[in-house]
Design a protein around this motif. Structure first.
Motif, PDB file in Angstrom:
ATOM      1  N   TYR A  29     -22.971 -47.412  -1.591  1.00 32.81           N
ATOM      2  CA  TYR A  29     -21.714 -46.660  -1.692  1.00 32.81           C
ATOM      3  C   TYR A  29     -21.143 -46.889  -3.081  1.00 32.81           C
ATOM      4  N   THR A  30     -20.504 -45.866  -3.635  1.00 35.58           N
ATOM      5  CA  THR A  30     -19.799 -46.073  -4.897  1.00 35.58           C
ATOM      6  C   THR A  30     -18.581 -46.960  -4.629  1.00 35.58           C
ATOM      7  N   ILE A  31     -17.966 -47.419  -5.709  1.00 40.48           N
ATOM      8  CA  ILE A  31     -16.766 -48.242  -5.583  1.00 40.48           C
ATOM      9  C   ILE A  31     -15.686 -47.458  -4.835  1.00 40.48           C
ATOM     10  N   PHE A  32     -15.529 -46.183  -5.179  1.00 44.48           N
ATOM     11  CA  PHE A  32     -14.552 -45.336  -4.488  1.00 44.48           C
ATOM     12  C   PHE A  32     -14.857 -45.300  -2.989  1.00 44.48           C
ATOM     13  N   GLN A  33     -16.110 -45.056  -2.645  1.00 44.14           N
ATOM     14  CA  GLN A  33     -16.491 -44.959  -1.229  1.00 44.14           C
ATOM     15  C   GLN A  33     -16.277 -46.283  -0.497  1.00 44.14           C
ATOM     16  N   VAL A  79     -14.028 -48.601  -1.208  1.00 40.25           N
ATOM     17  CA  VAL A  79     -12.587 -48.834  -1.001  1.00 40.25           C
ATOM     18  C   VAL A  79     -12.062 -47.922   0.112  1.00 40.25           C
ATOM     19  N   LYS A  80     -12.734 -46.789   0.297  1.00 42.97           N
ATOM     20  CA  LYS A  80     -12.300 -45.817   1.303  1.00 42.97           C
ATOM     21  C   LYS A  80     -12.665 -46.214   2.737  1.00 42.97           C
ATOM     22  N   VAL A  81     -13.634 -47.106   2.903  1.00 42.85           N
ATOM     23  CA  VAL A  81     -14.141 -47.429   4.256  1.00 42.85           C
ATOM     24  C   VAL A  81     -13.044 -47.700   5.299  1.00 42.85           C
ATOM     25  N   LEU A 123     -10.295 -46.545   5.559  1.00 41.22           N
ATOM     26  CA  LEU A 123      -9.511 -45.334   5.834  1.00 41.22           C
ATOM     27  C   LEU A 123     -10.316 -44.280   6.572  1.00 41.22           C
ATOM     28  N   ASP A 124     -11.601 -44.561   6.815  1.00 36.29           N
ATOM     29  CA  ASP A 124     -12.472 -43.524   7.367  1.00 36.29           C
ATOM     30  C   ASP A 124     -11.963 -42.992   8.707  1.00 36.29           C
ATOM     31  N   TYR A 125     -11.349 -43.862   9.496  1.00 31.31           N
ATOM     32  CA  TYR A 125     -10.835 -43.404  10.782  1.00 31.31           C
ATOM     33  C   TYR A 125      -9.311 -43.373  10.823  1.00 31.31           C
ATOM     34  N   SER A 142      -4.381 -37.827   5.405  1.00 31.30           N
ATOM     35  CA  SER A 142      -5.067 -36.664   4.827  1.00 31.30           C
ATOM     36  C   SER A 142      -6.025 -37.108   3.719  1.00 31.30           C
ATOM     37  N   SER A 143      -7.048 -36.289   3.472  1.00 32.02           N
ATOM     38  CA  SER A 143      -8.017 -36.599   2.406  1.00 32.02           C
ATOM     39  C   SER A 143      -7.314 -36.769   1.065  1.00 32.02           C
ATOM     40  N   LYS A 144      -6.307 -35.947   0.844  1.00 37.83           N
ATOM     41  CA  LYS A 144      -5.580 -35.986  -0.422  1.00 37.83           C
ATOM     42  C   LYS A 144      -4.849 -37.323  -0.574  1.00 37.83           C
ATOM     43  N   GLU A 145      -4.214 -37.747   0.512  1.00 34.76           N
ATOM     44  CA  GLU A 145      -3.480 -39.013   0.501  1.00 34.76           C
ATOM     45  C   GLU A 145      -4.454 -40.186   0.309  1.00 34.76           C
ATOM     46  N   LYS A 146      -5.633 -40.113   0.978  1.00 42.45           N
ATOM     47  CA  LYS A 146      -6.638 -41.172   0.809  1.00 42.45           C
ATOM     48  C   LYS A 146      -7.021 -41.311  -0.662  1.00 42.45           C
ATOM     49  N   LYS A 147      -7.324 -40.157  -1.273  1.00 42.46           N
ATOM     50  CA  LYS A 147      -7.760 -40.168  -2.670  1.00 42.46           C
ATOM     51  C   LYS A 147      -6.673 -40.761  -3.562  1.00 42.46           C
ATOM     52  N   LYS A 148      -5.424 -40.377  -3.287  1.00 41.50           N
ATOM     53  CA  LYS A 148      -4.296 -40.857  -4.069  1.00 41.50           C
ATOM     54  C   LYS A 148      -4.181 -42.378  -3.972  1.00 41.50           C
ATOM     55  N   ILE A 191      -6.479 -44.593  -3.045  1.00 43.42           N
ATOM     56  CA  ILE A 191      -7.634 -45.296  -3.603  1.00 43.42           C
ATOM     57  C   ILE A 191      -7.525 -45.336  -5.126  1.00 43.42           C
ATOM     58  N   GLU A 192      -7.203 -44.196  -5.711  1.00 45.41           N
ATOM     59  CA  GLU A 192      -7.131 -44.154  -7.177  1.00 45.41           C
ATOM     60  C   GLU A 192      -5.994 -45.023  -7.706  1.00 45.41           C
ATOM     61  N   TYR A 193      -4.900 -45.064  -6.969  1.00 42.82           N
ATOM     62  CA  TYR A 193      -3.780 -45.928  -7.350  1.00 42.82           C
ATOM     63  C   TYR A 193      -4.227 -47.400  -7.352  1.00 42.82           C
ATOM     64  N   LYS A 229     -14.468 -47.332 -12.942  1.00 45.84           N
ATOM     65  CA  LYS A 229     -15.713 -47.714 -12.242  1.00 45.84           C
ATOM     66  C   LYS A 229     -15.878 -46.977 -10.923  1.00 45.84           C
ATOM     67  N   LYS A 230     -14.989 -46.029 -10.631  1.00 46.81           N
ATOM     68  CA  LYS A 230     -14.960 -45.497  -9.253  1.00 46.81           C
ATOM     69  C   LYS A 230     -16.258 -44.838  -8.821  1.00 46.81           C
ATOM     70  N   ASN A 231     -17.010 -44.257  -9.755  1.00 44.46           N
ATOM     71  CA  ASN A 231     -18.269 -43.611  -9.353  1.00 44.46           C
ATOM     72  C   ASN A 231     -19.495 -44.493  -9.562  1.00 44.46           C
ATOM     73  N   LYS A 232     -19.269 -45.772  -9.879  1.00 46.37           N
ATOM     74  CA  LYS A 232     -20.381 -46.713 -10.065  1.00 46.37           C
ATOM     75  C   LYS A 232     -20.735 -47.389  -8.748  1.00 46.37           C
TER      76      LYS A 232
HETATM   77  P1  ADP Z   1     -12.346 -38.237   4.742  1.00 48.46           P
HETATM   78  O1  ADP Z   1     -13.485 -37.350   5.148  1.00 48.46           O
HETATM   79  O2  ADP Z   1     -12.425 -39.618   5.329  1.00 48.46           O
HETATM   80  O3  ADP Z   1     -10.999 -37.626   4.829  1.00 48.46           O
HETATM   81  P2  ADP Z   1     -13.213 -37.584   2.079  1.00 48.46           P
HETATM   82  O4  ADP Z   1     -14.665 -37.876   1.997  1.00 48.46           O
HETATM   83  O5  ADP Z   1     -12.749 -36.186   2.277  1.00 48.46           O
HETATM   84  O6  ADP Z   1     -12.541 -38.523   3.191  1.00 48.46           O
HETATM   85  O7  ADP Z   1     -12.532 -38.198   0.770  1.00 48.46           O
HETATM   86  C1  ADP Z   1     -11.127 -38.278   0.612  1.00 48.46           C
HETATM   87  C2  ADP Z   1     -10.749 -37.705  -0.739  1.00 48.46           C
HETATM   88  O8  ADP Z   1     -11.364 -38.441  -1.774  1.00 48.46           O
HETATM   89  C3  ADP Z   1     -11.172 -36.238  -0.925  1.00 48.46           C
HETATM   90  O9  ADP Z   1     -10.119 -35.600  -1.620  1.00 48.46           O
HETATM   91  C4  ADP Z   1     -12.411 -36.351  -1.787  1.00 48.46           C
HETATM   92  O10 ADP Z   1     -12.552 -35.223  -2.609  1.00 48.46           O
HETATM   93  C5  ADP Z   1     -12.120 -37.574  -2.628  1.00 48.46           C
HETATM   94  N1  ADP Z   1     -13.331 -38.281  -3.060  1.00 48.46           N
HETATM   95  C6  ADP Z   1     -14.411 -38.652  -2.299  1.00 48.46           C
HETATM   96  N2  ADP Z   1     -15.312 -39.326  -3.031  1.00 48.46           N
HETATM   97  C7  ADP Z   1     -14.789 -39.424  -4.291  1.00 48.46           C
HETATM   98  C8  ADP Z   1     -15.227 -40.006  -5.526  1.00 48.46           C
HETATM   99  N3  ADP Z   1     -16.390 -40.682  -5.617  1.00 48.46           N
HETATM  100  N4  ADP Z   1     -14.428 -39.900  -6.609  1.00 48.46           N
HETATM  101  C9  ADP Z   1     -13.263 -39.234  -6.523  1.00 48.46           C
HETATM  102  N5  ADP Z   1     -12.766 -38.662  -5.410  1.00 48.46           N
HETATM  103  C10 ADP Z   1     -13.536 -38.720  -4.305  1.00 48.46           C
END
Ligand code: ADP
Ligand code: ADP
Length: 225
Positions: free
Chosen positions: A100-104, A106-108, A110-112, A116-122, A124-126, A136-139
């Motif tokens: 998994y990338t670093i972003f992925q 950190v997202k674990v 939040l998977d369940y 919203s996807s938008k809020e998750k992304k916000k 994680i990036e914060y 490093k988010k895509n590494k």
């Molecule tokens: P979920 O399915 O759990 O809601 P997503 O896979 O849709 O989560 O991801 C949440 C948000 O993060 C989405 O807006 C997606 O585009 C964004 N995202 C996912 N992977 C990355 C990444 N590697 N870098 C930047 N944004 C990402």
């Protein structure tokens, strides 16, 4: 009111001749905003205590009151809910998922989550920004240094906005420089009000916390402020 009240907690593993008394009556209060180190010899019960504090395991006897609620009689499903919404865990070897990338990673947590996807992304990036690893988010974890991976693991632990961070030897796999950096991250989080408990063998790391709880043979031997 304390965030955590532990009253005469005991934990016994196994039975008969295999019985191990890991905790023999622990009393401990943790206030919101505390920054605690748990120290003590190997096998003294530190991880057992941390697992109970984090609702990964239940005590054999005693009371665990979290935020005013008695938790020791809660059913497993309710405990899992407690764990997911109140606790962020950090472990020595980061426990990041290799492919998994670093972003992925950190997202674990939040998977369940009902976010919203938008809020998750916000979020994680914060957090990646706060931890200084937004680039490093895509590494993959193997492309990062130990200190950077531990920062990612801390971001993952924070992504659900837990009340408390529990860390088992968070600097154990790091050299002195990276270890100091990670302690700076914890210090900053604590200054912002997060409650943090870490197990450490390192006196230097312990001395950077607000209090040290010394555990010996399943009991609190001393609390140093
Ligand atoms: P979920 O399915 O759990 O809601 P997503 O896979 O849709 O989560 O991801 C949440 C948000 O993060 C989405 O807006 C997606 O585009 C964004 N995202 C996912 N992977 C990355 C990444 N590697 N870098 C930047 N944004 C990402
Ligand atoms: P520490 O973290 O201080 O090294 P632990 O909490 O891991 O101590 O262990 C305390 C005692 O409980 C040790 O004797 C250990 O061998 C035992 N123990 C820990 N986990 C288990 C388990 N799952 N089953 C049986 N014994 C265990």
């Amino acid at each position: 009111m304390s965030l955590i009240e532990i009253k005469n907690i005991k934990k016994t593993y196994g039975c008969g001749e295999n019985e191990v008394k890991a905790l023999r009556g622990i009393n401990l209060n943790v206030d919101k905003g505390d920054f605690l180190a748990i120290m003590g010899p190997s096998g003294s019960g530190k991880s057992t205590l941390l697992n109970i504090l984090g609702f990964l395991d239940k005590p054999t006897e005693g009371e665990y009151i979290f935020n005013g609620e008695k938790t020791d009689s809660l059913k497993d499903a309710k405990l899992a809910k407690y764990r997911n919404s109140h606790v962020g865990f950090v472990v020595q070897n980061f426990a990041l998922i290799d492919d998994y990338t670093i972003f992925q990673n950190v997202k674990v947590p939040l998977d369940y989550a009902h976010v919203s996807s938008k809020e998750k992304k916000k979020r994680i990036e914060y957090l990646l920004k706060i931890m200084g690893i937004e680039d490093k988010k895509n590494k993959l974890p193997k492309e990062l240094s130990g200190g950077q991976n531990q920062r990612a693991a801390i971001a993952r632990a924070l992504v659900n906005s837990p009340d408390i961070i529990l860390a088992d030897e968070p600097t154990g796999a790091l050299d002195r420089k990276n270890s100091d950096e990670i302690m700076k991250v914890f210090k900053k989080l604590n200054d912002e009000g997060k409650t943090i408990i870490i197990i450490t063998h390192d006196e230097r790391v312990g001395s950077m916390c607000k209090k040290i709880v010394y555990i010996e043979d399943g009991m609190v031997k001393e609390i140093e402020k």
